[in-house]
Design an enzyme around this catalytic site. Structure first.
Site, PDB file in Angstrom:
ATOM      1  N   ASN A  86       0.715 -35.468  20.214  1.00 27.81           N
ATOM      2  CA  ASN A  86       0.371 -36.225  18.865  1.00 27.81           C
ATOM      3  C   ASN A  86      -0.975 -36.085  18.828  1.00 27.81           C
ATOM      4  OD1 ASN A  86       2.887 -37.238  18.609  1.00 27.81           O
ATOM      5  ND2 ASN A  86       2.716 -39.161  19.506  1.00 27.81           N
ATOM      6  N   SER A 144       3.020  -3.867  22.982  1.00 31.48           N
ATOM      7  CA  SER A 144       4.141  -3.464  21.994  1.00 31.48           C
ATOM      8  C   SER A 144       3.811  -3.966  20.709  1.00 31.48           C
ATOM      9  CB  SER A 144       5.544  -4.379  22.504  1.00 31.48           C
ATOM     10  OG  SER A 144       6.460  -4.089  21.659  1.00 31.48           O
ATOM     11  N   ASP A 187      15.724  -6.600  20.695  1.00 30.53           N
ATOM     12  CA  ASP A 187      14.917  -7.407  20.115  1.00 30.53           C
ATOM     13  C   ASP A 187      15.080  -8.902  20.298  1.00 30.53           C
ATOM     14  OD1 ASP A 187      12.753  -7.996  17.797  1.00 30.53           O
ATOM     15  OD2 ASP A 187      13.238  -5.920  17.500  1.00 30.53           O
ATOM     16  N   GLU A 188      13.903  -9.725  19.957  1.00 31.57           N
ATOM     17  CA  GLU A 188      13.856 -11.011  20.220  1.00 31.57           C
ATOM     18  C   GLU A 188      14.668 -11.875  19.717  1.00 31.57           C
ATOM     19  OE1 GLU A 188      10.611 -10.106  17.241  1.00 31.57           O
ATOM     20  OE2 GLU A 188      11.457  -9.405  19.223  1.00 31.57           O
ATOM     21  N   HIS A 213       9.654 -12.626  25.971  1.00 30.23           N
ATOM     22  CA  HIS A 213       9.095 -12.374  24.371  1.00 30.23           C
ATOM     23  C   HIS A 213       8.547 -13.587  23.967  1.00 30.23           C
ATOM     24  CE1 HIS A 213       8.707 -11.190  20.448  1.00 30.23           C
ATOM     25  NE2 HIS A 213       9.090  -9.919  20.893  1.00 30.23           N
ATOM     26  N   LYS A 222      16.603  -3.868  14.534  1.00 27.96           N
ATOM     27  CA  LYS A 222      16.726  -4.874  15.814  1.00 27.96           C
ATOM     28  C   LYS A 222      17.877  -5.546  15.292  1.00 27.96           C
ATOM     29  CE  LYS A 222      13.022  -6.997  14.213  1.00 27.96           C
ATOM     30  NZ  LYS A 222      11.803  -7.740  13.937  1.00 27.96           N
ATOM     31  N   LYS A 230      15.982  -0.161  17.502  1.00 35.58           N
ATOM     32  CA  LYS A 230      16.024  -0.446  16.356  1.00 35.58           C
ATOM     33  C   LYS A 230      17.082   0.254  15.543  1.00 35.58           C
ATOM     34  CE  LYS A 230      11.868  -2.373  16.817  1.00 35.58           C
ATOM     35  NZ  LYS A 230      11.345  -3.897  16.516  1.00 35.58           N
ATOM     36  N   LYS A 255      15.035  -2.379  25.348  1.00 30.05           N
ATOM     37  CA  LYS A 255      14.840  -3.797  25.316  1.00 30.05           C
ATOM     38  C   LYS A 255      15.563  -4.167  23.760  1.00 30.05           C
ATOM     39  CE  LYS A 255      11.247  -6.995  23.668  1.00 30.05           C
ATOM     40  NZ  LYS A 255      12.021  -7.431  22.266  1.00 30.05           N
TER      41      LYS A 255
END
EC number: 4.1.1.39
Length: 475
Positions: free
Chosen positions: A123, A379, A203-204, A294, A177, A175, A201
């Site tokens: 806070n 990356s 993608d996130e 990630h 993605k 890609k 990989k």
């Protein structure tokens, strides 16, 4: 009024509001080896003295509240309160200060990044007396570090599992993605891995969407990995994103990856949360899985210079919570990252002991007492012309991840992977021969391109691509 409810002014405590600095600003305090130390960039409201602002941060992130309460007398504030023990002006900034705060170790639950952050970056960041507040760095004492498992395996164990030494690891984000079917996704993975990459990989934001459910993706990716391993004789991996809406679902996906014999899974640690991340890290250690992390959402927290927190804090938190890789910026690509600052938190991820170095943004000496290290992942907007700089900046203990820089090759995914592998091997060989990658990098790439048509084609495509913008987050 009855005698039972009558309050006598001569008894009890002195109620009211008092300045924080009377209790929480203690410049004479000598920090302890067990204290958690924090460096805050404080921008007070006009008229608020820096000592009061620093004390307010210490108070509101530890035992203080806006008024005196009678229950203060039921505990030992001297034992539990945070203390602002030093304040220094920020060079070149008007009305901005670095406030150093020491927190007693007993304020925090053992092994919980969630609890640590709830107090220190809670806070207090909405406190009205402050125009802005940023957490620049934390010193995690050995006594607290030892309550964490940390990364599931660490750098050396990962190299041993993969049987890959003496160079950075190479990766690629698939890609586009979003939108590929599971079968086409697996095909793209196979082409990249057979071309020479170590990893591909998710993608996130690839989780389990209508166009590609997670189990279908896992199965086709597993087929791609086994086929590429058989053809190349190298161990391969794909970061299977286990991030899900619940911890239970996340662990179910990680378990499926393990049952398929996959070496590594992935988690979005900021959107997924530290509790989920630590849970997954424990599962990965117990079950022999590597864990790729990630940092999606990090720029919401760390990109502004005056408010939020620096990524070096998030990097330290990740090393405590657990992850074998984490994205760290590239210095040379499309994403934010100043060189010296980036190297500062890269060292905090990998090394066991890091000396204070303000020129790199490291405010405190950090001793990780043998907690396993984390591989930084470069990356974002990188291609073969960046390879010499990346090899020189990040060294061997890193993952260099080319998404568009692999899949954008005019001849396809496998030639794109070949181009990156050739460029990397050429840079590592040149470095080992004593050549200066920073000065001779372009020449090294051109020489290698003479005997690699795949690299020559990549060099031609990306010869004019640059991302040159002013860095927002500077020292």
């Amino acid at each position: 009024m009855s005698p039972q409810t009558e309050t006598k002014t001569s008894a009890g405590f002195k109620a009211g509001v008092k300045d924080y600095r009377l209790t929480y600003y203690t410049p004479e305090y000598k920090t302890k080896d067990t204290d958690i130390l924090a460096a805050f960039r404080v921008t007070p409201q006009p008229g608020v003295p820096p000592e009061e602002a620093g004390a307010a941060v210490a108070a509101e992130s530890s035992t203080g509240t806006w008024t005196t309460v009678w229950t203060d007398g039921l505990t030992s504030l001297d034992r539990y309160k945070g203390r602002c023990y030093d304040i220094e002006p920020v060079a070149g900034e008007e009305n901005q200060f670095i406030a150093y705060v020491a927190y007693p170790l007993d304020l925090f639950e053992e092994g919980s990044v969630t609890n640590l952050f709830t107090s220190i970056v809670g806070n207090v960041f909405g406190f009205k007396a402050l125009r802005a507040l940023r957490l620049e760095d934390l010193r995690i004492p050995p006594a607290y570090t030892k309550t964490f498992q940390g990364p599931p395996h660490g750098i050396q164990v990962e190299r041993d599992k993969l049987n890959k030494y003496g160079r950075p690891l190479l990766g690629c984000t698939i890609k586009p993605k979003l939108g590929l079917s599971a079968k086409n996704y697996g095909r793209a993975v196979y082409e990249c891995l057979r071309g020479g990459l170590d990893f591909t990989k998710d993608d996130e934001n690839v989780n389990s969407q209508p166009f590609m459910r997670w189990r279908d993706r896992f199965l086709f990716v597993a087929e791609a990995i086994y086929k590429s391993q058989a053809e190349t004789g190298e161990i391969k991996g794909h970061y299977l994103n286990a991030t899900a809406g619940t911890c239970e679902e996340m662990l179910k996906r990680a378990q499926c990856a393990r049952e398929l014999g996959m070496p590594i899974v992935m988690h979005d640690y900021l959107t997924g949360g530290f509790t989920a991340n630590t849970t997954l890290a424990h599962y990965c250690r117990d079950n022999g899985l590597l864990l790729h992390i990630h940092r999606a959402m990090h720029a919401v927290l760390d990109r502004q210079k005056n408010h939020g927190m620096h990524f070096r804090v998030l990097a330290k938190a990740l090393r405590l919570s657990g992850g074998d890789h984490v994205h760290s910026g590239t210095v040379v690509g499309k994403l934010e990252g100043e060189r010296e600052v980036t190297l500062g938190f890269v060292d905090l991820l990998r090394d066991d002991y890091i000396e204070k170095d303000r020129s790199r943004g490291v405010y405190f000496t950090q001793d990780w007492v043998s907690l396993p290290g984390v591989l930084p992942v470069a990356s974002g907007g990188i291609h073969v012309w960046h390879m010499p700089a990346l090899t020189e900046i990040f060294g061997d203990d890193s993952v260099l991840q080319f998404g568009g820089g692999t899949l954008g090759h005019p001849w396809g995914n496998a030639p794109g992977a070949v181009a990156n592998r050739v460029a990397l091997e050429a840079c590592v060989q040149a470095r080992n021969e004593g050549r200066d990658l920073a000065r001779e990098g372009n020449e090294i790439i051109r020489e290698a391109a003479k005997w690699s048509p795949e690299l020559a084609a990549a060099c031609e495509v990306w010869k004019e691509i640059k991302f040159e913008f002013e860095t927002i987050d500077t020292l």
